[in-house]
Design a protein around this motif. Sequence first.
Motif, mmCIF file in Angstrom:
data_model
loop_
_atom_site.group_PDB
_atom_site.id
_atom_site.type_symbol
_atom_site.label_atom_id
_atom_site.label_comp_id
_atom_site.label_asym_id
_atom_site.label_seq_id
_atom_site.Cartn_x
_atom_site.Cartn_y
_atom_site.Cartn_z
ATOM 1 N N MET A 246 4.964 -37.718 -5.493
ATOM 2 C CA MET A 246 4.768 -37.915 -4.064
ATOM 3 C C MET A 246 3.289 -37.806 -3.710
ATOM 4 O O MET A 246 2.596 -36.897 -4.160
ATOM 5 C CB MET A 246 5.560 -36.882 -3.253
ATOM 6 C CG MET A 246 7.073 -37.012 -3.358
ATOM 7 S SD MET A 246 7.919 -35.660 -2.489
ATOM 8 C CE MET A 246 7.441 -36.021 -0.798
ATOM 9 N N SER A 247 2.815 -38.734 -2.891
ATOM 10 C CA SER A 247 1.433 -38.683 -2.429
ATOM 11 C C SER A 247 1.295 -37.635 -1.326
ATOM 12 O O SER A 247 2.281 -37.219 -0.706
ATOM 13 C CB SER A 247 1.008 -40.045 -1.883
ATOM 14 O OG SER A 247 1.725 -40.358 -0.697
ATOM 15 N N VAL A 248 0.073 -37.217 -1.074
ATOM 16 C CA VAL A 248 -0.179 -36.254 -0.005
ATOM 17 C C VAL A 248 0.253 -36.835 1.341
ATOM 18 O O VAL A 248 0.823 -36.126 2.184
ATOM 19 C CB VAL A 248 -1.665 -35.863 0.029
ATOM 20 C CG1 VAL A 248 -1.961 -34.972 1.244
ATOM 21 C CG2 VAL A 248 -2.063 -35.136 -1.246
ATOM 22 N N ASP A 249 0.012 -38.123 1.551
ATOM 23 C CA ASP A 249 0.404 -38.761 2.813
ATOM 24 C C ASP A 249 1.913 -38.726 2.990
ATOM 25 O O ASP A 249 2.414 -38.492 4.096
ATOM 26 C CB ASP A 249 -0.090 -40.212 2.851
ATOM 27 C CG ASP A 249 -1.595 -40.303 3.056
ATOM 28 O OD1 ASP A 249 -2.203 -39.297 3.482
ATOM 29 O OD2 ASP A 249 -2.166 -41.378 2.777
ATOM 30 N N GLU A 250 2.663 -38.962 1.906
ATOM 31 C CA GLU A 250 4.123 -38.938 1.990
ATOM 32 C C GLU A 250 4.622 -37.520 2.235
ATOM 33 O O GLU A 250 5.542 -37.292 3.030
ATOM 34 C CB GLU A 250 4.744 -39.503 0.711
ATOM 35 C CG GLU A 250 6.260 -39.410 0.634
ATOM 36 C CD GLU A 250 6.981 -40.161 1.740
ATOM 37 O OE1 GLU A 250 8.171 -39.872 1.973
ATOM 38 O OE2 GLU A 250 6.368 -41.041 2.388
ATOM 39 N N ILE A 251 4.018 -36.542 1.571
ATOM 40 C CA ILE A 251 4.395 -35.152 1.805
ATOM 41 C C ILE A 251 4.131 -34.771 3.258
ATOM 42 O O ILE A 251 4.957 -34.124 3.910
ATOM 43 C CB ILE A 251 3.631 -34.217 0.852
ATOM 44 C CG1 ILE A 251 4.048 -34.477 -0.598
ATOM 45 C CG2 ILE A 251 3.883 -32.745 1.208
ATOM 46 C CD1 ILE A 251 3.250 -33.691 -1.614
ATOM 47 N N ARG A 252 2.993 -35.189 3.785
ATOM 48 C CA ARG A 252 2.662 -34.883 5.177
ATOM 49 C C ARG A 252 3.679 -35.520 6.128
ATOM 50 O O ARG A 252 4.121 -34.895 7.095
ATOM 51 C CB ARG A 252 1.258 -35.368 5.518
ATOM 52 C CG ARG A 252 0.830 -35.049 6.961
ATOM 53 C CD ARG A 252 -0.502 -35.683 7.306
ATOM 54 N NE ARG A 252 -1.591 -35.110 6.542
ATOM 55 C CZ ARG A 252 -2.240 -33.997 6.913
ATOM 56 N NH1 ARG A 252 -1.908 -33.372 8.025
ATOM 57 N NH2 ARG A 252 -3.236 -33.542 6.172
#
Length: 344
Positions: A246-252
């Motif tokens: 998971m990318s940081v953007d998706e986690i956010r």
Amino acid sequence: MDILPPPRSRPLGSAYGRDGGMAISNSSCRRIFSIGNEGRMVPLFSIGNPVIQGQSPPRSSEMVMPDSLTDDDADVVAAPKRRGGPPAANGEAMSSGKMVGAVVAAIKILQFMAAAREPLGVSRIAKETGLNTSTTFNILRTLMLYDFVQFEQLSKTYTLSLGILGIAQAAMSIGGDIGTVRPAMERLAQEHGVTVTLWQPTGRDRKILIMAAQPRSSMRIQMAVGQRLPLLIGATGRIFAAFSEMSVDEIRRQFEAIRWNGPLTFKEFMEQVAEAREQGWAEDAGNFAQGTVLLSTPILDQDGHAALAVTANMFAGQYDPERAKDIIRDLEGFSRQAARALPG
């Protein structure tokens, strides 16, 4: 210990019916509590002599975690803010084709019926899902043929049918012989006096409880197999974020869609994700449900991703750092055993 049904005067869609709750009972008192949005135990009703505020509860107690948290049925511990519309889809799947309207409509109907948990007429289903009444009727009749819904002639209403269980059971199976680890879960629960739960990601931003083991102690946390929660909630949320691509953007995006019980910032969450990745386990201290502590370890596939996660659920009063070390050690041992049951 027994869970009391709500009084007849309280509709099934009330706080108790949708929120789950805690049942405390002995020979003189029975009192039902609901876990509200703020994590406080809110009494709904009592039978017999009431519990005096400030007194210790009777010895036989059970805390029932939410039975299901979907986008339209999630007002208890942590619920996505987004309502309605299709869930975020897997990018690879979406690039290979387009959405099929009839399938989307059938899914919306089934999801709404699952969230409502009561018999429903065609008109209400159509109104709540935003579908044409004729389309809704035809889809329901088709679902009846495959035993996904059933029709009550007298009330002219529909409910989910048992035919859908076959698909649900298949979805909850990961393809390996994961059932072989149940005895190990039971031993872990009894030795440490905690509720042990096994979680599997489903879709892009949800997870499902596929197995649970409870201690024989008089006070325990109970969670229903089959319930779905936001992927990032709880200790398993840190695990699935840490051991994935998971990318940081998706986690956010997923983090901001959750209404946390015990608030924390995204920075704090990401720091805990980094810690989980480094140490191999994660902790949730009241963010999922106030008054609880959750410890979780990943069950890794051959690529090093968390295919599953196992969690020890306990009351905050049961927690101390030294005891936590023993629980984490046994969770890690369980994870290694369960990893061998994953499909090759």
